[in-house]
Design a protein around this motif. Structure first.
Motif, PDB file in Angstrom:
ATOM      1  N   MET A   1      21.335  30.744  40.902  1.00  0.00           N
ATOM      2  CA  MET A   1      22.058  31.128  42.119  1.00  0.00           C
ATOM      3  C   MET A   1      23.532  31.386  41.811  1.00  0.00           C
ATOM      4  N   THR A   2      24.140  30.545  40.964  1.00  0.00           N
ATOM      5  CA  THR A   2      25.569  30.674  40.716  1.00  0.00           C
ATOM      6  C   THR A   2      25.923  32.002  40.094  1.00  0.00           C
ATOM      7  N   LYS A   3      25.038  32.519  39.243  1.00  0.00           N
ATOM      8  CA  LYS A   3      25.395  33.756  38.558  1.00  0.00           C
ATOM      9  C   LYS A   3      25.488  34.930  39.524  1.00  0.00           C
ATOM     10  N   ASN A   4      24.857  34.820  40.719  1.00  0.00           N
ATOM     11  CA  ASN A   4      24.930  35.888  41.698  1.00  0.00           C
ATOM     12  C   ASN A   4      26.028  35.651  42.727  1.00  0.00           C
ATOM     13  N   TRP A   5      26.693  34.504  42.659  1.00  0.00           N
ATOM     14  CA  TRP A   5      27.754  34.199  43.605  1.00  0.00           C
ATOM     15  C   TRP A   5      28.970  35.040  43.234  1.00  0.00           C
ATOM     16  N   SER A   6      29.490  35.796  44.208  1.00  0.00           N
ATOM     17  CA  SER A   6      30.546  36.754  43.900  1.00  0.00           C
ATOM     18  C   SER A   6      31.814  36.076  43.403  1.00  0.00           C
ATOM     19  N   VAL A   7      32.128  34.883  43.917  1.00  0.00           N
ATOM     20  CA  VAL A   7      33.316  34.180  43.440  1.00  0.00           C
ATOM     21  C   VAL A   7      33.182  33.878  41.957  1.00  0.00           C
ATOM     22  N   ALA A   8      31.977  33.450  41.550  1.00  0.00           N
ATOM     23  CA  ALA A   8      31.755  33.179  40.131  1.00  0.00           C
ATOM     24  C   ALA A   8      31.875  34.462  39.318  1.00  0.00           C
ATOM     25  N   ARG A   9      31.450  35.592  39.879  1.00  0.00           N
ATOM     26  CA  ARG A   9      31.590  36.868  39.172  1.00  0.00           C
ATOM     27  C   ARG A   9      33.049  37.208  38.941  1.00  0.00           C
ATOM     28  N   VAL A  10      33.880  36.942  39.932  1.00  0.00           N
ATOM     29  CA  VAL A  10      35.313  37.191  39.774  1.00  0.00           C
ATOM     30  C   VAL A  10      35.888  36.297  38.680  1.00  0.00           C
ATOM     31  N   LEU A  11      35.533  35.023  38.712  1.00  0.00           N
ATOM     32  CA  LEU A  11      36.086  34.082  37.741  1.00  0.00           C
ATOM     33  C   LEU A  11      35.588  34.349  36.325  1.00  0.00           C
ATOM     34  N   ARG A  12      34.390  34.939  36.211  1.00  0.00           N
ATOM     35  CA  ARG A  12      33.880  35.263  34.868  1.00  0.00           C
ATOM     36  C   ARG A  12      34.563  36.501  34.296  1.00  0.00           C
ATOM     37  N   ASP A  13      35.179  37.300  35.159  1.00  0.00           N
ATOM     38  CA  ASP A  13      35.903  38.471  34.688  1.00  0.00           C
ATOM     39  C   ASP A  13      37.221  38.010  34.055  1.00  0.00           C
ATOM     40  N   ARG A  14      37.394  38.305  32.779  1.00  0.00           N
ATOM     41  CA  ARG A  14      38.542  37.787  32.030  1.00  0.00           C
ATOM     42  C   ARG A  14      39.873  38.168  32.681  1.00  0.00           C
ATOM     43  N   ASP A  15      40.032  39.448  33.006  1.00  0.00           N
ATOM     44  CA  ASP A  15      41.309  39.894  33.555  1.00  0.00           C
ATOM     45  C   ASP A  15      41.557  39.322  34.940  1.00  0.00           C
ATOM     46  N   ALA A  16      40.513  39.282  35.777  1.00  0.00           N
ATOM     47  CA  ALA A  16      40.686  38.716  37.113  1.00  0.00           C
ATOM     48  C   ALA A  16      41.079  37.238  37.035  1.00  0.00           C
ATOM     49  N   ALA A  17      40.454  36.515  36.108  1.00  0.00           N
ATOM     50  CA  ALA A  17      40.788  35.098  35.937  1.00  0.00           C
ATOM     51  C   ALA A  17      42.227  34.925  35.461  1.00  0.00           C
ATOM     52  N   LEU A  18      42.685  35.815  34.590  1.00  0.00           N
ATOM     53  CA  LEU A  18      44.072  35.744  34.126  1.00  0.00           C
ATOM     54  C   LEU A  18      45.051  36.012  35.270  1.00  0.00           C
ATOM     55  N   TYR A  19      44.743  37.013  36.093  1.00  0.00           N
ATOM     56  CA  TYR A  19      45.595  37.291  37.251  1.00  0.00           C
ATOM     57  C   TYR A  19      45.685  36.070  38.164  1.00  0.00           C
TER      58      TYR A  19
END
Length: 413
Positions: A1-19
């Motif tokens: 379930m977590t892998k489809n959670w959009s918040v987790a998708r944002v956090l897994r994105d390297r650049d988004a997490a850096l921002y």
């Protein structure tokens, strides 16, 4: 379930997490300095009015959003963001010389430049995020940014006050400078491919006006931004009433801090839920539901006779109020061509956030003339009067932001 959670998708994105990390770190320092600077001035002068000038110096540059935002469209934004964090870090070091009331002019000057740099940085970051984050995840990113910002507001002022009490104002300035240095390093690690904007022959004033005309002429953006400005105007009007509400509950003024904490907790929650809500409802309905929730909570606060009801109302206000702001920012990022995005973002920020100060000033006068309970009911009804601005068909997300268009092509005028 977590892998489809959009918040987790944002956090897994390297650049988004850096921002997000950079925004969180610099936001911590800003919130810490915001409180400590006022206490610093109060200790050196004993004047409440002079202490209030600290918040004013930080806020005034918001009025200059349109021309300052143009800076974010003149060159590549990643180097600009790095510079806009290193610059304030260096400026803050000059505050080590503030050891008497005679040198407080230096503190106010630094805070003004700090605020101006923040306006440009917010515009540049918004534009860079729009290029780096998938359009369908922009709502999740903006919601997470709201969550981290509000989270920092809950903890950073206490940390700043603690550092100030233990080591004094210069130590808080050093802490804030360190957070800016960390943010600069995080922005430098972002991987984004940017093309240098084509030079414009138009004057600075003409380029600034181009962004304002685009925003005002866009049928999808104008209603959201106007609704956001109206919502924050009414929020400002209601701000001074919180102490009247606390007095009506029979509590000491310190209980206002608990109400603000409940409001902050609500904002943290809505930040986590905003992405899925935006995809399901669209920007206008999401904004409208938030305004309705805020109106209901404000009306219920007028009738609150217990602390628990007041806290629930505070949390509901904190949940509803940010909805229109998140919706407006997300729509601006999706609908605005990249060449205009910095100045349009800054102009929207001015139109939405500047009314808060007007509302605070008017509210401070009204609370002395009108009983707070009927005034809260009137403010709730006024919020419902904002809803007609959001009527009309919901626009689908546009790909125009990524089109290779010049500012002149994007200008509807």
């Amino acid at each position: 379930m977590t892998k489809n959670w959009s918040v987790a998708r944002v956090l897994r994105d390297r650049d988004a997490a850096l921002y997000l990390a950079a925004s969180t770190v610099s936001g911590f320092g800003t919130s810490a300095l915001w409180l400590a600077s006022g206490v610093w001035v109060k200790d050196l002068t004993g004047s409440n009015g002079l202490a209030a000038l600290c918040a004013l110096a930080l806020w005034v540059p918001t009025l200059l959003g349109p021309p300052l935002g143009t800076l974010a469209d003149l060159g590549r934004r990643k180097p600009l963001l790095v510079a806009l964090n290193l610059g304030p870090a260096a400026l803050l070091l000059t505050l080590l010389a503030v050891d008497s009331a005679g040198r407080l002019w230096l503190l106010w000057a630094v805070l003004f430049l700090y605020g101006a740099a923040s306006v440009v940085a917010d515009a540049a970051e918004s534009a860079l995020v729009a290029a780096a984050v998938a359009p369908e995840l922009l709502g999740d990113f903006n919601g997470l940014r709201m969550t981290t910002t509000e989270g920092m507001k809950l903890v950073a002022p206490l940390a700043g006050a603690g550092v100030y009490a233990a080591y004094g104002g210069p130590a808080v300035a050093l802490l804030d400078a360190a957070t800016f240095g960390c943010a600069a390093a995080l922005y430098a690690c972002v991987r984004v491919r940017e093309e240098r904007p084509r030079p414009s022959t138009a004057s600075w004033r003409a380029q600034t006006a181009e962004g304002a005309r685009f925003l005002w002429g866009h049928p999808g953006l104008r209603p959201l931004v106007l609704a956001g400005g109206a919502a924050l105007l009414l929020s400002g009007l209601g701000g001074p009433l919180v102490y009247a509400v606390v007095e009506g509950l029979g509590r000491s003024p310190a209980f206002a801090g608990t109400l603000y904490a409940a409001q902050g907790a609500g904002s943290v929650v809505v930040g986590l839920l905003s992405g899925p809500a935006l995809r399901r409802l669209g920007e206008r309905r999401f904004a409208a539901y938030g305004i309705v929730l805020t109106a209901v909570a404000v009306a219920a606060q007028a009738a609150a006779s217990s602390e628990s009801v007041a806290l629930v109302c505070g949390a509901a206000i904190g949940t509803g109020l940010p909805c229109v702001l998140i919706a407006a920012l997300t729509a601006v990022q999706r609908e605005t061509p990249d060449a205009l995005l910095g100045r349009v973002t800054a102009t929207a920020g001015t139109l939405m956030y500047a009314p808060t100060a007007v509302g605070l000033a008017a509210g401070a006068g009204l609370v002395a003339l009108v009983p707070y309970r009927p005034l809260l009911v009137l403010l709730a009804l006024a919020r419902l009067a904002v809803l007609p601005l959001l009527r009309g068909p919901q626009r689908a997300a546009s790909a125009s932001r990524t089109d290779a268009r010049s500012p002149s092509d994007a200008n509807p005028a």
